[in-house]
Scaffold this motif. Structure first.
Motif, PDB file in Angstrom:
ATOM      1  N   ILE A 262     -31.587-118.711 -77.966  1.00 46.10           N
ATOM      2  CA  ILE A 262     -32.796-118.743 -77.132  1.00 46.10           C
ATOM      3  C   ILE A 262     -32.612-117.814 -75.940  1.00 46.10           C
ATOM      4  O   ILE A 262     -31.634-117.923 -75.191  1.00 46.10           O
ATOM      5  N   ALA A 263     -33.558-116.888 -75.764  1.00 42.69           N
ATOM      6  CA  ALA A 263     -33.502-115.940 -74.643  1.00 42.69           C
ATOM      7  C   ALA A 263     -34.346-116.473 -73.492  1.00 42.69           C
ATOM      8  O   ALA A 263     -35.492-116.882 -73.697  1.00 42.69           O
TER       9      ALA A 263
ATOM     10  N   GLY B  40     -27.639-128.212 -78.616  1.00 38.88           N
ATOM     11  CA  GLY B  40     -26.857-127.391 -79.552  1.00 38.88           C
ATOM     12  C   GLY B  40     -27.301-125.945 -79.618  1.00 38.88           C
ATOM     13  O   GLY B  40     -26.732-125.149 -80.369  1.00 38.88           O
ATOM     14  N   ALA B  41     -28.341-125.568 -78.842  1.00 38.64           N
ATOM     15  CA  ALA B  41     -28.815-124.181 -78.881  1.00 38.64           C
ATOM     16  C   ALA B  41     -27.865-123.278 -78.086  1.00 38.64           C
ATOM     17  O   ALA B  41     -27.069-123.754 -77.274  1.00 38.64           O
ATOM     18  N   VAL B  42     -27.954-121.972 -78.346  1.00 40.38           N
ATOM     19  CA  VAL B  42     -27.175-120.998 -77.591  1.00 40.38           C
ATOM     20  C   VAL B  42     -28.161-120.277 -76.668  1.00 40.38           C
ATOM     21  O   VAL B  42     -29.081-119.609 -77.139  1.00 40.38           O
TER      22      VAL B  42
ATOM     23  N   ALA C 250     -35.963-117.567 -80.242  1.00 34.48           N
ATOM     24  CA  ALA C 250     -37.049-118.079 -79.409  1.00 34.48           C
ATOM     25  C   ALA C 250     -36.914-117.480 -78.018  1.00 34.48           C
ATOM     26  O   ALA C 250     -35.840-116.981 -77.642  1.00 34.48           O
ATOM     27  N   VAL C 251     -38.004-117.515 -77.243  1.00 31.68           N
ATOM     28  CA  VAL C 251     -37.953-116.953 -75.894  1.00 31.68           C
ATOM     29  C   VAL C 251     -38.589-117.930 -74.904  1.00 31.68           C
ATOM     30  O   VAL C 251     -39.573-118.596 -75.221  1.00 31.68           O
ATOM     31  N   LEU C 252     -37.983-117.972 -73.716  1.00 26.27           N
ATOM     32  CA  LEU C 252     -38.477-118.839 -72.640  1.00 26.27           C
ATOM     33  C   LEU C 252     -38.775-117.990 -71.417  1.00 26.27           C
ATOM     34  O   LEU C 252     -37.958-117.142 -71.034  1.00 26.27           O
ATOM     35  N   LEU C 253     -39.927-118.243 -70.799  1.00 24.49           N
ATOM     36  CA  LEU C 253     -40.294-117.532 -69.576  1.00 24.49           C
ATOM     37  C   LEU C 253     -40.327-118.533 -68.437  1.00 24.49           C
ATOM     38  O   LEU C 253     -41.289-119.295 -68.312  1.00 24.49           O
TER      39      LEU C 253
ATOM     40  N   PRO D 224     -41.019-119.184 -81.565  1.00 18.86           N
ATOM     41  CA  PRO D 224     -41.419-120.084 -80.493  1.00 18.86           C
ATOM     42  C   PRO D 224     -41.336-119.393 -79.136  1.00 18.86           C
ATOM     43  O   PRO D 224     -40.393-118.650 -78.861  1.00 18.86           O
ATOM     44  N   ILE D 225     -42.341-119.639 -78.308  1.00 16.22           N
ATOM     45  CA  ILE D 225     -42.363-119.086 -76.950  1.00 16.22           C
ATOM     46  C   ILE D 225     -42.646-120.245 -76.004  1.00 16.22           C
ATOM     47  O   ILE D 225     -43.577-121.016 -76.219  1.00 16.22           O
TER      48      ILE D 225
END
Ligand code: HDD
Length: 702
Positions: free
Chosen positions: A540-541, A564-566, A602-605, A634-635
């Motif tokens: 996940i970015a 458990g995500a990176v 996936a990306v998070l803002l 997913p965003i």
């Protein structure tokens, strides 16, 4: 038991050469060398001298560093691990490694692509090899499978034809790592037995997200044999614990440039992190009396046994927990062979399997330079080897004593194995027939299972298959080949054929308008292979910029890592970004120009408390989010981070940016309220990541 409790790892220890600091540099002959930077010359500007043995030895060895790459499956990545059965399978097989749940059998697995050379990109449209070497207490057992359960051809005598057709064309060596070219489609359109496998190859199975997230299959029907000598037909399945997931074709192509090592890096990094990939071994068992109970032939490798007809029984698990230490010594030199079997596992008369039983030994002789490749560390069994085989290139043993049987001078040793049932004995299948060169009539139906596969696909999978056929055939220059292929597809399913025809400018097929089968098998759809629903190991970015809410970023990181995500924080430059007060800083894992959306799941803002949306002005950020959207990823956007989505609004993101608590639609999860991410937001975002991709978005590029 040795030092590690793993017989293969203990054995490797005796071959390691990693003590360069124990003494100075030497030649291969052990003579110490004090200078390796200049060759021996007659005077400062004079000619190099023949007598410089160090110089000649160094260059000669270098000149011989390469060996021929595998004729197929040249590009691969491997890892060590172990297998353990859940329960004894003694009822069906006497194979020792399938008897006792407390016994771990060491394994080495090599994953690969098929068409491209050793240096080609990972994310090409191709079959993936999934070859497992079990170092059992009865010798090596190799299960040399693929990530698709069927094969292109029914008889191994066609293998050279098929491989010549799929490989780069002989006049210009184009294309690399691709099947979209005339010779392949010419061959498959003339050889309709390929149709079922071509359906799999045009599906998303051919672009796996990760080696850790794909199924494996032994393909052939093999035979289990129990201690009483009773045989049972068996098909082998590997099911990934993380579920089976694929890339989007557009993404796969971009990934080839952004990170040609995408799949091998993913495997390596996961093992280094301690996220050990795991598969469950399953078997489909068919009693010998039921050999003819199916409407296809069990000996035909272009057919599956639908899981709804014969369920897959989970019998054990495999974990990969150790990366190799030297790519060449281990991953390159590992030599698999379908005929490496142990007592309790035997062959059937599948003509493809029979050909493989010849080909794999033969290929290692040329690839590894002679008959002693089984002595290489990665190939050595962990059981004693006593043969009368002698000499040959690369012999590393100093054999003593006699080298023939029978002998009296050596005390008759090694003697035949006793009658204690430990030796391999071939299954006493009764065989009776005239010598003929003819395909069995029971192998003739090439379309029913291709239609079964098509019927089993979700709508989005069907769309991707049509797009893949259009892409591949659209690159075929010869119109007759396109037409012939569409005619074949018409025999599978007229709707499929018409959709493909429309995209490549040829007429729809002339067939009878009937699909070859009305049956479906839900187990064939990726929809049925979602895994355990967790987001373990998903990348996940988090896109950050100066002014970001640093507390929010660190709480997001903690919450997602706990699942458990990176999680990686990305920003315009490496180092750190400043929080709103300018003092609190948030560490950056990678600079945006060094990565791309295609490398993440996936990306998070995150938001900024000041209300400034992070980095709308940065084209890398905008491209990142746009690509994630197009690829169905997913965003998540929080607070002012939602502004980035608003900025992309003209491109059709269709995301609500009104003030609200949490909105989740098609994998886009937003929360415009400022402050820490709510539990509701996190739950919705985690759910969106677990679903992998969101196909309902209008702009998803399949
Ligand atoms: Fe094969 C390599 C899988 C049919 C001949 N094959 C190879 C590898 C895999 C497979 C995974 C790479 C092993 C590694 O990582 O070193 N092959 C399959 C499957 C098949 C199949 C699942 C059909 C069910 N293969 C097949 C046929 C022939 C071969 C019919 C020849 C008659 N395959 C080879 C080979 C290779 C090979 C030329 C190249 C390098 C090697 O064996 O070690 O012998």
């Amino acid at each position: 038991m040795g030092a590690t409790g793993d017989r293969k790892q203990d054995q490797r220890e005796t071959f390691r050469a990693d003590d360069p600091c124990e003494g100075p540099l030497t030649t291969d002959q052990g003579v110490e060398v004090d200078h390796t930077d200049d060759s021996l010359a007659a005077g400062e500007r004079g000619p190099t001298l023949m007598e410089d043995f160090h110089f000649r030895e160094k260059l000669t060895h270098f000149d011989h560093e390469r060996i021929p790459e595998r004729v197929v499956h040249a590009r691969g990545a491997g890892a060590y691990g172990y297998f353990e059965p859940y329960e004894s399978l003694a009822e069906y097989t006497r194979a020792a490694f399938l008897q006792d749940p407390s016994v771990r059998t060491p394994v080495f697995v090599r994953f690969s692509t098929v068409q491209g050379p050793k240096g080609s990109a990972d994310t090409v449209r191709d079959v993936r090899g999934f070859a497992t070497k079990f170092y059992t207490s009865e010798g090596n057992y190799d299960l040399v499978g693929n990530n698709m359960p069927v094969f292109f051809i029914q008889d191994g005598i066609k293998f050279p034809d098929f491989v010549h057709a799929v490989k780069p064309e002989p006049h210009n060596d184009i294309p690399t790592g691709a099947s979209a070219h005339d010779t392949l489609w010419d061959f498959v359109s003339l050889q309709p037995e390929t149709t079922h496998m071509m359906m799999w190859l045009m599906s998303d199975r051919a672009i796996p997200r990760s080696y850790r997230m794909m199924q494996g299959f032994g393909v052939h029907t093999f035979r289990f044999v129990n201690a009483e000598g009773r045989g049972t037909f068996v098909k082998f399945h590997w099911k990934p614990k993380l579920g089976a997931h694929s890339l989007v074709w557009d993404e796969a192509q971009e990934c080839q440039g952004r990170d040609p090592d995408f799949n091998r890096r993913d495997l390596w990094d996961a093992i280094e992190r301690g996220d050990y990939p795991e598969w469950e071994l399953g078997v489909q068992l068919v009693p010998e009396d039921d050999e003819f109970a199916f409407d296809f032939d069990l000996l035909d490798a272009t057919k599956i046994i639908p899981e709804e007809q014969v369920p897959v029984r989970p019998v054990g698990r495999m974990v990969l927990d150790r990366n190799p230490e030297n790519f060449f010594a281990e991953t390159e030199q590992v030599a698999f062979h379908t005929a490496n079997v142990v007592p309790g596992i035997d062959f059937t008369n599948d003509p493809l399997l029979q050909a493989r039983n010849f080909s794999y030994l033969d290929t290692q002789l040329i690839r590894l330079g002679g008959p002693n490749f089984a002595q290489l560390p990665v190939n050595r069994p962990v059981t004693p080897v006593r043969t009368n085989q002698r000499d040959g290139y690369g012999q590393s043993r100093i054999h003593r004593g006699t080298n023939y049987f029978p002998n009296s001078l050596g005390g008759g040793c090694p003697a035949h194995a006793g009658v204690d049932g430990k030796a391999f004995t071939h299954y006493a299948e009764r065989v009776d027939g005239a010598k003929i060169r003819r395909r069995s009539p029971s192998f003739q139906d090439h379309y029913s299972q291709a239609a079964l596969f098509w019927n089993s696909m979700a709508d989005w999978e069907k769309r991707h298959i049509v797009a893949a056929f259009r892409f591949e055939l659209g690159k075929v220059g010869t119109v007759e080949v396109r037409e012939r292929m569409v005619e074949n597809l018409g025999k599978v399913d007229p709707e499929l054929a018409s959709a493909v025809a429309e995209g490549i400018g040829v007429a729809a097929p002339s067939g009878d308008g009937q699909s070859a089968s009305k049956l479906s098998s839900p187990a064939l759809s990726l929809e049925s292979l979602r895994g355990d629903g967790s987001i373990r190991t998903r990348q996940i970015a988090v896109l950050a910029a100066d002014g970001v809410d640093t507390a929010q970023v660190s709480s997001l990181r903690d919450a997602l890592t706990a699942e458990g995500a990176v999680v990686e924080v990305l920003a315009a430059v490496d180092g750190s970004v400043a929080g709103a007060d300018g003092e609190d800083r948030c560490p950056v894992d990678r600079a945006l120009p060094t990565v791309a959306s295609v490398l993440y799941d996936a990306v998070l803002l995150p938001g900024g408390p000041t209300g400034t949306p992070p980095a709308v002005s940065d084209p890398d950020v905008m491209r990142f989010v746009r690509d994630a959207y197009r690829h169905g990823k997913p965003i998540g956007a929080l607070g002012s981070g939602v502004g980035v989505l608003s900025a992309l609004e003209p491109e059709g993101l269709g995301v609500s940016t009104e003030f609200q608590r949490v909105v989740a639609d098609q994998g886009v999860v937003t929360d415009t309220s400022p402050g820490a991410a709510s539990g509701e937001f996190l739950r919705a975002f985690v759910g969106a990541v677990a679903a992998h991709r969101h196909w309902g978005r209008p702009a998803v590029r399949g």
